[in-house]
Design an enzyme around this catalytic site. Structure first.
Site, PDB file in Angstrom:
ATOM      1  N   ASP A  42       0.707  -1.545   0.136  1.00  0.00           N
ATOM      2  CA  ASP A  42      -0.263  -0.086   0.131  1.00  0.00           C
ATOM      3  C   ASP A  42       0.656   1.290   0.238  1.00  0.00           C
ATOM      4  O   ASP A  42       2.040   0.860   0.081  1.00  0.00           O
ATOM      5  CB  ASP A  42      -0.677  -0.395   1.303  1.00  0.00           C
ATOM      6  CG  ASP A  42      -2.079   0.703   1.047  1.00  0.00           C
ATOM      7  OD1 ASP A  42      -3.511   0.109   0.793  1.00  0.00           O
ATOM      8  OD2 ASP A  42      -2.486   1.588   1.431  1.00  0.00           O
ATOM      9  N   TYR A 178     -13.444   6.322 -13.558  1.00  0.00           N
ATOM     10  CA  TYR A 178     -13.689   4.860 -13.039  1.00  0.00           C
ATOM     11  C   TYR A 178     -14.184   4.044 -13.567  1.00  0.00           C
ATOM     12  O   TYR A 178     -13.599   3.019 -13.556  1.00  0.00           O
ATOM     13  CB  TYR A 178     -14.174   5.148 -11.387  1.00  0.00           C
ATOM     14  CG  TYR A 178     -13.996   4.678 -10.505  1.00  0.00           C
ATOM     15  CD1 TYR A 178     -13.490   3.966  -9.877  1.00  0.00           C
ATOM     16  CD2 TYR A 178     -15.272   3.553 -10.401  1.00  0.00           C
ATOM     17  CE1 TYR A 178     -13.194   3.653  -8.598  1.00  0.00           C
ATOM     18  CE2 TYR A 178     -15.719   2.555  -9.533  1.00  0.00           C
ATOM     19  CZ  TYR A 178     -14.531   2.559  -8.341  1.00  0.00           C
ATOM     20  OH  TYR A 178     -14.458   1.249  -7.269  1.00  0.00           O
ATOM     21  N   LYS A 182     -12.181   0.369 -14.646  1.00  0.00           N
ATOM     22  CA  LYS A 182     -13.523  -0.381 -13.861  1.00  0.00           C
ATOM     23  C   LYS A 182     -13.604  -1.587 -15.365  1.00  0.00           C
ATOM     24  O   LYS A 182     -13.957  -2.855 -15.059  1.00  0.00           O
ATOM     25  CB  LYS A 182     -14.461  -0.974 -12.761  1.00  0.00           C
ATOM     26  CG  LYS A 182     -13.946   0.020 -11.983  1.00  0.00           C
ATOM     27  CD  LYS A 182     -12.509  -0.883 -10.767  1.00  0.00           C
ATOM     28  CE  LYS A 182     -12.404  -0.706  -9.614  1.00  0.00           C
ATOM     29  NZ  LYS A 182     -11.935  -1.158  -8.545  1.00  0.00           N
ATOM     30  N   THR A 213     -16.384   2.033   3.296  1.00  0.00           N
ATOM     31  CA  THR A 213     -15.024   1.397   3.613  1.00  0.00           C
ATOM     32  C   THR A 213     -13.361   2.991   3.605  1.00  0.00           C
ATOM     33  O   THR A 213     -14.903   4.045   4.058  1.00  0.00           O
ATOM     34  CB  THR A 213     -13.800   1.134   1.859  1.00  0.00           C
ATOM     35  OG1 THR A 213     -13.780   1.822   1.194  1.00  0.00           O
ATOM     36  CG2 THR A 213     -14.069   0.109   2.340  1.00  0.00           C
TER      37      THR A 213
HETATM   38  N1  LIG Z   1     -15.905   0.603  -0.875  1.00  0.00           N
HETATM   39  C1  LIG Z   1     -16.930   0.440  -1.991  1.00  0.00           C
HETATM   40  O1  LIG Z   1     -17.289   0.722  -2.710  1.00  0.00           O
HETATM   41  C2  LIG Z   1     -16.176  -0.184  -3.649  1.00  0.00           C
HETATM   42  C3  LIG Z   1     -16.883  -0.207  -4.737  1.00  0.00           C
HETATM   43  C4  LIG Z   1     -16.311  -1.324  -5.758  1.00  0.00           C
HETATM   44  C5  LIG Z   1     -15.469  -1.121  -5.805  1.00  0.00           C
HETATM   45  N2  LIG Z   1     -14.407  -0.578  -5.341  1.00  0.00           N
HETATM   46  C6  LIG Z   1     -12.951  -1.305  -5.102  1.00  0.00           C
HETATM   47  O2  LIG Z   1     -12.412  -2.278  -4.288  1.00  0.00           O
HETATM   48  C7  LIG Z   1     -10.647  -1.685  -4.398  1.00  0.00           C
HETATM   49  C8  LIG Z   1     -10.272  -1.206  -2.899  1.00  0.00           C
HETATM   50  O3  LIG Z   1     -11.017  -0.331  -2.483  1.00  0.00           O
HETATM   51  P1  LIG Z   1     -12.108   0.038  -0.610  1.00  0.00           P
HETATM   52  O4  LIG Z   1     -13.326   1.130  -1.082  1.00  0.00           O
HETATM   53  O5  LIG Z   1     -10.651  -1.224  -0.180  1.00  0.00           O
HETATM   54  O6  LIG Z   1     -11.062   1.782  -0.458  1.00  0.00           O
HETATM   55  P2  LIG Z   1     -10.137   1.620   0.889  1.00  0.00           P
HETATM   56  O7  LIG Z   1      -9.548   3.591   0.591  1.00  0.00           O
HETATM   57  O8  LIG Z   1     -10.317   1.251   1.704  1.00  0.00           O
HETATM   58  O9  LIG Z   1      -8.496   0.759  -0.255  1.00  0.00           O
HETATM   59  C9  LIG Z   1      -7.315   1.591  -0.812  1.00  0.00           C
HETATM   60  C10 LIG Z   1      -6.141   1.218  -0.343  1.00  0.00           C
HETATM   61  O10 LIG Z   1      -6.026   0.937  -1.843  1.00  0.00           O
HETATM   62  C11 LIG Z   1      -4.502   2.146  -1.296  1.00  0.00           C
HETATM   63  N3  LIG Z   1      -3.692   2.847  -2.572  1.00  0.00           N
HETATM   64  C12 LIG Z   1      -4.411   3.692  -3.205  1.00  0.00           C
HETATM   65  N4  LIG Z   1      -4.278   3.960  -4.537  1.00  0.00           N
HETATM   66  C13 LIG Z   1      -2.940   3.333  -4.540  1.00  0.00           C
HETATM   67  C14 LIG Z   1      -1.399   3.070  -5.005  1.00  0.00           C
HETATM   68  N5  LIG Z   1      -1.122   4.541  -6.868  1.00  0.00           N
HETATM   69  N6  LIG Z   1      -0.417   1.967  -4.601  1.00  0.00           N
HETATM   70  C15 LIG Z   1      -1.092   1.288  -3.804  1.00  0.00           C
HETATM   71  N7  LIG Z   1      -2.116   1.289  -3.044  1.00  0.00           N
HETATM   72  C16 LIG Z   1      -2.955   2.225  -3.225  1.00  0.00           C
HETATM   73  C17 LIG Z   1      -5.224   3.333  -0.295  1.00  0.00           C
HETATM   74  O11 LIG Z   1      -4.085   4.101   0.126  1.00  0.00           O
HETATM   75  C18 LIG Z   1      -5.671   2.342   0.318  1.00  0.00           C
HETATM   76  O12 LIG Z   1      -4.862   1.981   1.894  1.00  0.00           O
HETATM   77  C19 LIG Z   1     -10.327   0.050  -5.430  1.00  0.00           C
HETATM   78  O13 LIG Z   1     -10.326  -0.698  -6.302  1.00  0.00           O
HETATM   79  C20 LIG Z   1     -12.446   0.039  -5.318  1.00  0.00           C
HETATM   80  O14 LIG Z   1     -12.096   1.077  -6.641  1.00  0.00           O
HETATM   81  C21 LIG Z   1     -14.512  -0.540  -3.981  1.00  0.00           C
END
Ligand SMILES: NC(=O)c1ccc[n+]([C@@H]2O[C@H](COP(=O)([O-])OP(=O)(O)OC[C@H]3O[C@@H](n4cnc5c(N)ncnc54)[C@H](O)[C@@H]3O)[C@@H](O)[C@H]2O)c1
Length: 276
Positions: A42, A178, A182, A213
């Site tokens: 991360d 986004y 995706k 999150t």
């Molecule tokens: N939360 C939702 O509702 C949701 C829905 C659909 C998809 N997602 C996807 O789930 C995945 C995780 O997201 P989340 O919701 O857990 O968010 P989050 O922000 O809680 O966690 C994401 C993590 O990725 C890290 N990160 C960001 N940019 C980075 C980089 N360049 N290199 C390495 N690490 C990096 C952040 O520091 C963070 O710790 C993402 O791909 C997001 O698009 C989330």
């Protein structure tokens, strides 16, 4: 085979990008709680240190490294290092992603979802587009590539992409890049699955709906937003990171050995339609 051994991941070598928070952290926990050896990658050092210390204090085999998925050399080196340490690389979660702020509407909830000039097509900046594509699409590609280099010679492995229901259903509160990233990830996953199937490596995608999150500055953790979003969810609640653990374990374990090239939505029924 007994049901319990179908889900056995003990001793597996696992890497999770974006593992310090949210869904990535939940993947790491699900695997580590079940005896896998987990490396969290991360950009957020403070959160990585805190979560790694917490999981180690529970007796789990968890380590971490600060890596930006935009940095190919650093990512490759971190994957090589974990694979060398474990002597194997069984599961890689290509998960790190960002939400760069509102799209052509400015909020998730409200009486009227107002249009948002900054996120509209004519004002969408190159910088924003490229940042989202570089993390949410290129970063996923780089992670899958690094995983394949270790898995192919061993003729086994699991590459698990985090996509989103936004891969197939537009969400105006997030923004164009986004959606494109995706959808690109979902199709890339299929290509990876096709190419690597002969090596007994599977590639699948988890497509989350709305989960509480830290994404997008943590708006999904706001109780008001959760209550309002919960109303439009057929299950009447938003997703919590723990909700994703079972699917992560299934896709990592022998239970899913013959499943590849699939995107599985996990959204409490959100994309089925409006129920109540
Ligand atoms: N939360 C939702 O509702 C949701 C829905 C659909 C998809 N997602 C996807 O789930 C995945 C995780 O997201 P989340 O919701 O857990 O968010 P989050 O922000 O809680 O966690 C994401 C993590 O990725 C890290 N990160 C960001 N940019 C980075 C980089 N360049 N290199 C390495 N690490 C990096 C952040 O520091 C963070 O710790 C993402 O791909 C997001 O698009 C989330």
């Amino acid at each position: 085979m007994k049901i319990a051994s179908l889900f056995k991941v003990e001793g597996y070598g696992v890497i999770v990008t974006g593992g310090a928070s949210g869904l990535g952290l939940a993947y790491g926990e699900a695997l580590a709680e079940n005896g896998a050896r987990v490396t969290l990658l991360d950009v957020d050092k403070a959160r990585l240190d805190q979560e790694t210390a917490r999981l180690c204090s529970l007796g789990q085999d968890v380590r971490s490294a600060v890596v930006d998925v935009r940095d190919t050399a650093a990512l490759d080196a971190a994957v090589d290092e974990a694979a060398a340490l474990y002597g194997r690389l069984d599961v890689v979660f290509a998960n790190a992603g960002i939400d760069s702020g509102p799209g052509f509407v400015g909020s998730w909830v409200g009486e009227q979802r107002e249009r948002n000039a900054e996120g509209s097509l004519e004002n969408y900046t190159d910088e924003r587009w490229q940042r989202v594509i570089d993390i949410n699409l290129n970063g996923i590609f780089r992670t899958a590539r690094a995983a394949a280099r270790h898995m192919k010679p061993r003729r086994s492995g699991r590459i698990i992409f985090t996509t989103s229901v936004a891969a197939y259903q537009c969400e105006p509160a997030i923004g164009s890049a986004y959606m494109a990233a995706k959808a690109g990830c979902a199709h890339l996953m299929k290509m990876v699955a096709l190419e690597l199937a002969a090596y007994q490596i599977t590639a699948n995608a988890i497509a989350p709906g709305f989960f509480a999150t830290n994404i997008g500055g943590g708006h999904a953790k706001d109780p008001g937003v959760q209550a309002a979003m919960g109303k439009v969810m057929p299950m009447h609640r938003v997703g919590m990171p723990d909700d994703i653990k079972g699917l992560a374990l299934f896709l990592s374990s022998p239970a899913s050995a013959y499943l590849t090239g699939q995107q599985i939505s996990i959204d409490g029924g959100w994309t089925l339609g409006v129920a109540d």
